[in-house]
Design a protein around this motif. Sequence first.
Motif, mmCIF file in Angstrom:
data_model
loop_
_atom_site.group_PDB
_atom_site.id
_atom_site.type_symbol
_atom_site.label_atom_id
_atom_site.label_comp_id
_atom_site.label_asym_id
_atom_site.label_seq_id
_atom_site.Cartn_x
_atom_site.Cartn_y
_atom_site.Cartn_z
ATOM 1 N N LEU A 1 29.232 3.715 -10.099
ATOM 2 C CA LEU A 1 29.152 4.047 -11.512
ATOM 3 C C LEU A 1 30.023 3.144 -12.363
ATOM 4 C CD1 LEU A 1 29.231 7.937 -11.191
ATOM 5 C CD2 LEU A 1 27.271 6.518 -11.740
ATOM 6 N N GLU A 2 31.053 2.582 -11.755
ATOM 7 C CA GLU A 2 31.946 1.689 -12.476
ATOM 8 C C GLU A 2 32.283 0.526 -11.568
ATOM 9 O OE1 GLU A 2 36.193 3.788 -11.748
ATOM 10 O OE2 GLU A 2 34.778 4.953 -12.950
ATOM 11 N N SER A 3 33.003 -0.463 -12.102
ATOM 12 C CA SER A 3 33.322 -1.653 -11.310
ATOM 13 C C SER A 3 34.036 -1.265 -10.030
ATOM 14 C CB SER A 3 34.204 -2.603 -12.123
ATOM 15 O OG SER A 3 33.478 -3.081 -13.236
ATOM 16 N N ALA A 4 33.571 -1.816 -8.934
ATOM 17 C CA ALA A 4 34.139 -1.485 -7.630
ATOM 18 C C ALA A 4 35.476 -2.161 -7.428
ATOM 19 C CB ALA A 4 33.178 -1.921 -6.529
ATOM 20 N N PRO B 1 33.672 8.145 -0.513
ATOM 21 C CA PRO B 1 33.235 9.307 0.265
ATOM 22 C C PRO B 1 31.832 9.724 -0.121
ATOM 23 C CG PRO B 1 34.735 9.978 -1.490
ATOM 24 C CD PRO B 1 34.675 8.474 -1.524
ATOM 25 N N ASN B 2 31.128 10.352 0.813
ATOM 26 C CA ASN B 2 29.852 10.989 0.508
ATOM 27 C C ASN B 2 29.714 12.232 1.380
ATOM 28 O OD1 ASN B 2 28.850 10.130 3.047
ATOM 29 N ND2 ASN B 2 27.933 8.278 2.182
ATOM 30 N N ALA B 3 28.554 12.820 1.391
ATOM 31 C CA ALA B 3 28.363 14.073 2.122
ATOM 32 C C ALA B 3 28.516 13.911 3.621
ATOM 33 C CB ALA B 3 26.979 14.641 1.807
ATOM 34 N N PHE B 4 28.496 12.679 4.106
ATOM 35 C CA PHE B 4 28.489 12.426 5.545
ATOM 36 C C PHE B 4 29.822 11.926 6.094
ATOM 37 C CE2 PHE B 4 24.221 11.689 3.816
ATOM 38 C CZ PHE B 4 23.530 12.687 4.498
ATOM 39 N N GLY B 5 30.652 11.329 5.253
ATOM 40 C CA GLY B 5 31.912 10.779 5.744
ATOM 41 C C GLY B 5 32.688 10.055 4.667
ATOM 42 N N HIS B 6 33.706 9.322 5.108
ATOM 43 C CA HIS B 6 34.596 8.607 4.197
ATOM 44 C C HIS B 6 34.637 7.125 4.545
ATOM 45 C CE1 HIS B 6 35.915 12.619 3.164
ATOM 46 N NE2 HIS B 6 36.664 12.137 2.202
ATOM 47 N N GLU C 1 45.226 0.929 -3.401
ATOM 48 C CA GLU C 1 43.901 0.900 -4.026
ATOM 49 C C GLU C 1 43.125 2.159 -3.646
ATOM 50 O OE1 GLU C 1 41.796 -0.483 -6.688
ATOM 51 O OE2 GLU C 1 42.888 -2.179 -5.827
ATOM 52 N N PRO C 2 42.634 2.928 -4.638
ATOM 53 C CA PRO C 2 41.906 4.162 -4.312
ATOM 54 C C PRO C 2 40.490 3.872 -3.866
ATOM 55 C CG PRO C 2 41.920 3.828 -6.676
ATOM 56 C CD PRO C 2 42.757 2.712 -6.083
ATOM 57 N N LEU C 3 39.873 4.868 -3.233
ATOM 58 C CA LEU C 3 38.457 4.774 -2.936
ATOM 59 C C LEU C 3 37.656 4.807 -4.229
ATOM 60 C CD1 LEU C 3 38.020 7.226 0.081
ATOM 61 C CD2 LEU C 3 37.436 4.803 0.092
ATOM 62 N N ALA C 4 36.495 4.163 -4.214
ATOM 63 C CA ALA C 4 35.578 4.285 -5.335
ATOM 64 C C ALA C 4 35.124 5.741 -5.441
ATOM 65 C CB ALA C 4 34.376 3.367 -5.129
ATOM 66 N N PRO C 5 34.777 6.192 -6.646
ATOM 67 C CA PRO C 5 34.363 7.594 -6.804
ATOM 68 C C PRO C 5 33.024 7.868 -6.132
ATOM 69 C CG PRO C 5 34.038 6.375 -8.845
ATOM 70 C CD PRO C 5 34.788 5.464 -7.919
ATOM 71 N N GLU C 6 32.815 9.141 -5.818
ATOM 72 C CA GLU C 6 31.546 9.546 -5.221
ATOM 73 C C GLU C 6 30.392 9.309 -6.194
ATOM 74 O OE1 GLU C 6 31.229 13.150 -2.892
ATOM 75 O OE2 GLU C 6 33.403 13.423 -2.998
ATOM 76 N N LEU C 7 29.200 9.174 -5.632
ATOM 77 C CA LEU C 7 27.992 8.923 -6.413
ATOM 78 C C LEU C 7 27.050 10.108 -6.245
ATOM 79 C CD1 LEU C 7 26.704 6.558 -8.091
ATOM 80 C CD2 LEU C 7 25.560 5.873 -5.982
ATOM 81 N N GLU C 8 26.503 10.595 -7.352
ATOM 82 C CA GLU C 8 25.560 11.699 -7.288
ATOM 83 C C GLU C 8 24.295 11.285 -6.523
ATOM 84 O OE1 GLU C 8 25.794 14.832 -8.297
ATOM 85 O OE2 GLU C 8 27.873 14.542 -8.993
ATOM 86 N N ARG C 9 23.761 12.211 -5.753
ATOM 87 C CA ARG C 9 22.589 11.890 -4.945
ATOM 88 C C ARG C 9 21.399 11.464 -5.809
ATOM 89 N NH1 ARG C 9 17.960 14.828 -2.581
ATOM 90 N NH2 ARG C 9 17.077 13.296 -1.155
ATOM 91 N N ALA C 10 21.194 12.108 -6.943
ATOM 92 C CA ALA C 10 20.040 11.779 -7.787
ATOM 93 C C ALA C 10 20.097 10.325 -8.241
ATOM 94 C CB ALA C 10 19.989 12.710 -8.998
#
Length: 349
Positions: free
Chosen positions: A62-65, A162-167, A76-85
């Motif tokens: 959603l924003e610059s990686a 991160p996503n629904a399956f892992g990090h 450095e933090p992880l990039a934010p999660e992305l909505e499935r849609a």
Amino acid sequence: MTELIPVFDGHNDTLMKLYQAPERDKEKLFIEGSPASWHIDLPRARKGGFVGGMFAIFPPPLESAPARVTRPALDEPLAPELERAEALTSTTAMASILLRLERAGALSVCRSAAEVRTAISAGTLAAVFHIEGAEAIDTDLAELDVLHAAGLRSLGIVWSRPNAFGHGVPFRMPSTPDTGPGLSDAGKALVRACNRLRIMIDLSHLNEKGFRNVADLSDAPLVATHSNVHALCPHARNLTGWQLGAIRETKGMVGLNFATGFLRDDGRMNPNTSLDVMVRHIDALLEALGEDHVGFGSDFDGATIPAAIGDVSGLPNLIGALAEKGYGRELIEKIAWKNWVGVLERTIG
């Protein structure tokens, strides 16, 4: 070595470039020539001996990686999660581009190692449909069946978020890949489903605990399509000694990532990076894995790569550096393409 040695590459992000390009005719852009700042198009592929590879579908963040920074930070933090849609929209669009390129005769979407060999023999780009980050897939895995039917044969469970399956791992240096929890129950079910469908699992971007989960669960060779050696560049994205050992034990594969931040011992995204640095990583990978389990995983169109290569047409420069190092033709051909075909035979069939 004057004649071109074929190169089958473990990872590129060219479909994302095409997806984000303002041009409506994506096929023409790829077939006739893309902007000079891009890394892969059909004319440059032919010039460089590029015969195919894993064409990644990467749902853009959603924003610059964080990968785009000049040098990764310790925290450095992880990039934010992305909505499935949103991920499903971009994944479907990039899959459509890949299939349209096939219909236009620019490449062949290969569902087996035999099809890869056939395409290479016919002079057609051999494309393996790969997804980098499974955000588009539902936890019931219904979408996985649809994607597999469309040609999906290689899957990175996570990108560096991160996503629904892992990090995933953050773009952090110095850091080990031990940066978070392992796979969720849904992630473990995804591994089993990939084994059943003969979809190759890509461990690049997955953190240490997730890597261990895959190693414990999977009955297929362990593969990292675009990762380097942690001992030479202590980045969270790179592979530690035990990870390389696990890959070797399963007769798996590692593709050398050309991204300078994962090559250099200072972690800088600096195109002024010597090919000697790449050769050192190849040397270390060969020592750790053996000559049948090392290849290229360029990250073309997704990273800052050495100016000495520039784009896909510069692949002969890397081949030449290996030859100057004393690598014989047989070993170079294994690294350049034969090892990838071999591991595809052992994973997707």
